[in-house]
Design a protein around this motif. Structure first.
Motif, PDB file in Angstrom:
ATOM      1  N   TYR A  33      51.486  47.724  45.182  1.00 45.69           N
ATOM      2  CA  TYR A  33      52.820  47.116  45.098  1.00 45.69           C
ATOM      3  C   TYR A  33      53.867  48.114  44.598  1.00 45.69           C
ATOM      4  CZ  TYR A  33      49.988  43.132  46.179  1.00 45.69           C
ATOM      5  OH  TYR A  33      49.124  42.291  46.836  1.00 45.69           O
ATOM      6  N   LEU A  89      44.262  43.091  44.783  1.00 51.59           N
ATOM      7  CA  LEU A  89      44.275  41.639  44.852  1.00 51.59           C
ATOM      8  C   LEU A  89      42.907  41.236  45.433  1.00 51.59           C
ATOM      9  CD1 LEU A  89      46.777  39.242  45.241  1.00 51.59           C
ATOM     10  CD2 LEU A  89      45.952  39.559  47.553  1.00 51.59           C
ATOM     11  N   TRP A 143      49.674  36.914  39.178  1.00 53.52           N
ATOM     12  CA  TRP A 143      51.017  36.865  39.761  1.00 53.52           C
ATOM     13  C   TRP A 143      51.660  35.554  39.301  1.00 53.52           C
ATOM     14  CZ3 TRP A 143      53.455  40.487  42.737  1.00 53.52           C
ATOM     15  CH2 TRP A 143      52.684  41.507  43.283  1.00 53.52           C
ATOM     16  N   GLN A 146      52.703  30.543  43.156  1.00 54.03           N
ATOM     17  CA  GLN A 146      53.032  30.756  44.573  1.00 54.03           C
ATOM     18  C   GLN A 146      53.883  29.624  45.153  1.00 54.03           C
ATOM     19  OE1 GLN A 146      51.368  33.855  46.182  1.00 54.03           O
ATOM     20  NE2 GLN A 146      51.850  34.019  43.998  1.00 54.03           N
ATOM     21  N   ARG A 166      53.464  35.073  57.324  1.00 53.14           N
ATOM     22  CA  ARG A 166      52.829  36.269  56.764  1.00 53.14           C
ATOM     23  C   ARG A 166      51.739  35.867  55.766  1.00 53.14           C
ATOM     24  NH1 ARG A 166      52.969  38.455  51.090  1.00 53.14           N
ATOM     25  NH2 ARG A 166      51.647  40.249  51.398  1.00 53.14           N
ATOM     26  N   TYR A 168      48.448  37.130  53.079  1.00 52.02           N
ATOM     27  CA  TYR A 168      47.953  38.284  52.310  1.00 52.02           C
ATOM     28  C   TYR A 168      46.469  38.167  51.958  1.00 52.02           C
ATOM     29  CZ  TYR A 168      48.869  35.380  48.105  1.00 52.02           C
ATOM     30  OH  TYR A 168      48.884  34.388  47.162  1.00 52.02           O
ATOM     31  N   ALA A 188      52.245  43.668  51.376  1.00 51.73           N
ATOM     32  CA  ALA A 188      53.528  43.466  50.692  1.00 51.73           C
ATOM     33  C   ALA A 188      54.486  44.631  50.967  1.00 51.73           C
ATOM     34  CB  ALA A 188      53.302  43.302  49.199  1.00 51.73           C
ATOM     35  N   SER A 205      54.170  33.154  48.534  1.00 54.01           N
ATOM     36  CA  SER A 205      54.057  34.273  47.595  1.00 54.01           C
ATOM     37  C   SER A 205      54.789  33.869  46.319  1.00 54.01           C
ATOM     38  CB  SER A 205      54.666  35.542  48.211  1.00 54.01           C
ATOM     39  OG  SER A 205      54.360  36.667  47.425  1.00 54.01           O
ATOM     40  N   SER A 206      54.919  34.805  45.406  1.00 60.45           N
ATOM     41  CA  SER A 206      55.677  34.514  44.182  1.00 60.45           C
ATOM     42  C   SER A 206      57.140  34.870  44.382  1.00 60.45           C
ATOM     43  CB  SER A 206      55.113  35.347  43.033  1.00 60.45           C
ATOM     44  OG  SER A 206      55.128  36.705  43.393  1.00 60.45           O
ATOM     45  N   THR A 209      57.468  38.809  44.502  1.00 63.66           N
ATOM     46  CA  THR A 209      57.350  39.635  45.714  1.00 63.66           C
ATOM     47  C   THR A 209      58.589  39.487  46.599  1.00 63.66           C
ATOM     48  OG1 THR A 209      54.958  39.742  45.635  1.00 63.66           O
ATOM     49  CG2 THR A 209      55.945  39.980  47.809  1.00 63.66           C
ATOM     50  N   PRO A 230      47.445  33.878  42.065  1.00 59.55           N
ATOM     51  CA  PRO A 230      46.421  34.878  42.394  1.00 59.55           C
ATOM     52  C   PRO A 230      46.495  36.055  41.418  1.00 59.55           C
ATOM     53  CG  PRO A 230      48.280  35.128  43.852  1.00 59.55           C
ATOM     54  CD  PRO A 230      48.587  33.939  42.985  1.00 59.55           C
TER      55      PRO A 230
HETATM   56  N1  PCA Z   1      52.584  38.677  45.702  1.00 62.62           N
HETATM   57  C1  PCA Z   1      51.568  39.353  46.455  1.00 62.62           C
HETATM   58  C2  PCA Z   1      50.352  38.539  46.256  1.00 62.62           C
HETATM   59  C3  PCA Z   1      50.741  37.341  45.532  1.00 62.62           C
HETATM   60  C4  PCA Z   1      52.161  37.541  45.193  1.00 62.62           C
HETATM   61  O1  PCA Z   1      52.833  36.800  44.487  1.00 62.62           O
HETATM   62  C5  PCA Z   1      51.895  39.426  47.901  1.00 62.62           C
HETATM   63  O2  PCA Z   1      52.678  38.615  48.394  1.00 62.62           O
HETATM   64  O3  PCA Z   1      51.322  40.273  48.572  1.00 62.62           O
END
Ligand code: PCA
Length: 326
Positions: A33, A89, A143, A146, A166, A168, A188, A205-206, A209, A230
């Motif tokens: 990341y 992850l 993280w 979500q 998308r 992951y 990401a 996702s969060s 991200t 996650p």
């Molecule tokens: N971000 C990472 C994994 C979980 C998150 O919140 C992503 O989107 O790849």
């Protein structure tokens, strides 16, 4: 003048310390990341802690943004010794062993407190699986919760039909399928481009991200779903670990404990900060409507049953332990 002399002496001492480290080992640590992400910032602190604490015997050098290995390659790189240490992850590997997916079971643990309990319940099982694969776990950080990103208003699962989503890990891909969307696996680091070119139009996702990737340039809505939290885990090659002195192992374990604590704290802080950042970028940010939540929970039930079946006794033991802690 005295101060200057003192400062210079400090520099000389530091130079000696660094040249002392020349005799030590350098551990390149791939991370997937962006450098500004809290996991990466935390990893840099962990690396400093180890480098300082071992007196330079082990110098950890962090490589964020997937610059050394992409997210999907990091675990294998550490297993094969191409990198001694790395952050991954691990839920991205639930096809190898369903235990890796314990943190991506929808609506099992939806808050930081529950994620901590789930982590305590899962850690012994996860360590066993990693050990069998020649890996040692050092620390793991969640993280933020979500939520779902779209480029239109979404009130129900029906509104998601045919959307390019998308993913992951395989849980996010399965969620997409069950909601009638088309999953496409994207790291990401490649998100901004994927959304800008229309390869993907939505994701789970969060806020973190989305914020890191300036997602407001392409998408308009973020729905807080709190589906799961996650984790990223830092793992080291078992052979490399076996060659570390007991003194250095103690230092690394201590730094890892600190990193797990500080990383979790950073994650909590980053949650509100990044949601505010999405809003400032012009996005509509808020909780998903009850109708949508209910439909997602139905999908969650299917996914929970599937995960329990795949993970067998190990999965059952994780969930039982977790339930007893609640
Ligand atoms: N971000 C990472 C994994 C979980 C998150 O919140 C992503 O989107 O790849």
């Amino acid at each position: 003048m005295k101060l200057l002399k003192k400062a210079l002496m400090g520099t000389v001492a530091a130079t000696f310390a660094v040249s002392g480290s020349m005799a030590g080992e350098k551990w390149d640590m791939p991370m997937a990341y962006s450098a500004t992400n809290f996991h990466s910032a935390n990893g840099v602190q962990f690396a400093k802690c180890v480098t300082t604490g071992t007196g330079g015997d082990i110098e950890i050098v962090v490589h964020p943004s997937g610059s050394l290995f992409k997210g999907g390659e990091i675990k294998r790189a550490v297993q094969t010794g191409q990198a001694p240490i790395g952050e991954r992850l691990l839920s991205g590997h639930q096809n190898e062993n369903a235990v890796f997916g314990f943190d991506s079971v929808p609506f099992l643990a939806t808050s930081f407190d529950d994620a901590e309990k789930l982590w305590k319940s899962a850690k012994p099982e996860l360590e066993k699986v990693l050990d069998d694969q020649g890996l040692v776990l050092l620390y793991s950080v969640p993280w933020p919760p979500q939520g779902m990103y779209f480029k239109k208003e979404v009130k129900s699962v029906a509104d998601m039909k045919g959307v390019k989503f998308r993913s992951y890990n395989s849980a996010t891909a399965r969620l997409a399928e069950l909601a009638g969307m088309l999953p496409v696996s994207i790291e990401a680091a490649e998100i901004s481009q994927a959304f800008a070119t229309g390869v993907a139009e939505a994701m789970i996702s969060s806020g973190s991200t989305g914020y890191d990737r300036k997602i407001w340039e392409s998408l308009t809505h973020f729905y807080e779903v709190d589906a799961w939290l996650p984790r990223n885990s830092v793992i080291v090659n078992k052979g490399v670990w076996g060659g570390v002195s007991d003194a250095s192992k103690n230092v690394i374990r201590g730094c890892a404990e600190l990193a797990e604590y500080s990383g979790t704290w950073r994650s909590k802080e980053y949650t509100g900060f990044t949601l505010a950042g999405l809003r400032a970028g012009g996005m509509t940010v808020g909780p998903a409507g009850q109708g949508l939540v209910d439909e997602l929970k139905e999908i969650g039930k299917t996914m929970t049953a599937e995960w329990l079946e795949k993970s067998g006794d190990a999965g059952k033991s994780i969930v039982d332990k977790f339930s007893s802690m609640k």
